[in-house]
Design an enzyme around this catalytic site. Structure first.
Site, PDB file in Angstrom:
ATOM      1  CG  HIS A 141      -7.453 -46.699 -25.681  1.00 33.67           C
ATOM      2  ND1 HIS A 141      -7.670 -46.849 -27.037  1.00 33.67           N
ATOM      3  CD2 HIS A 141      -6.631 -47.712 -25.314  1.00 33.67           C
ATOM      4  CE1 HIS A 141      -6.998 -47.897 -27.469  1.00 33.67           C
ATOM      5  NE2 HIS A 141      -6.357 -48.436 -26.453  1.00 33.67           N
ATOM      6  CE  LYS A 155      -3.813 -45.404 -26.289  1.00 36.01           C
ATOM      7  NZ  LYS A 155      -2.564 -45.865 -25.619  1.00 36.01           N
TER       8      LYS A 155
END
Length: 204
Positions: free
Chosen positions: A116, A120
């Protein structure tokens, strides 16, 4: 008249994506928890606001992650239709179904690589945690880098062969469309806890 959706977390990235795809009623911390004019809630804010958001006593689609205790969600589902998913992507839901089936029929070592964007916070991702519920022996490798929207790759490897499943999100619209589909599914349901499997069974 169309479904009136109250959107909690409208100023976040996913909230903005949902708002561009359908009309919503934005809800903030200042919005009174008494009656107001919406049929259903979509919550893409923060797990820390769960109690406040359940206090609306309306059908609710919950897309927040980081919940250490699911008791409030389970209790709410006894009285209300509640839809919970850490990932509203239809592709991710199909990945979960395939992974569960493969895990039962293909004996192998399992590695889950989830990538990600660098901002995040959750690690492993909520989607990764959902996947390993049906694959408890999987080793999880979390990578946070660049602007990657979301990628999950499962590698099933044994002495004779290797099988790989991979899913990558190109646009936040994938999550937004799934959240809206979940809302339209949930409004017709009796009290209970629902998830992407229920939506998938209707869509496919």
């Amino acid at each position: 008249m169309g479904l009136k959706i109250g959107l909690i977390g409208a100023e976040g990235k996913l909230g903005k994506a949902i708002s561009t795809l359908c009309p919503v009623i934005p809800i903030t911390r200042a919005t009174p928890r008494a009656f107001f004019d919406c049929d259903l809630l979509i919550d893409v804010s923060s797990h820390k606001a769960l109690f406040d958001n359940l206090a609306f006593q309306k059908p609710i689609v919950i897309g927040t992650t980081g919940h250490l205790d699911f008791t409030p969600i389970l209790d709410a589902a006894k009285k209300l239709p509640v839809f919970y998913s850490p990932n509203f992507s239809l592709g991710a839901a199909i990945l979960h179904k395939l992974a569960s089936w493969i895990g039962q029929h293909f004996i192998a070592d399992i590695d889950l690589i989830e990538i990600h964007h660098a901002e995040k916070k959750a690690s492993p991702s909520g989607t990764a945690l959902q996947l390993i519920k049906s694959l408890p022996s999987a080793r999880v490798h979390s990578i946070r880098t660049g602007k990657v929207m979301g990628e999950h790759t499962l590698i099933f490897n044994n002495a004779e062969e290797r099988l790989t499943l991979s899913h990558e999100v190109h646009s936040r619209e994938a999550f937004a469309r799934g959240a809206i589909a979940a809302a339209h599914f949930l409004i017709d349901q009796p009290p209970g806890l629902y998830g992407m499997d229920n939506l998938l069974n209707r869509e496919l």
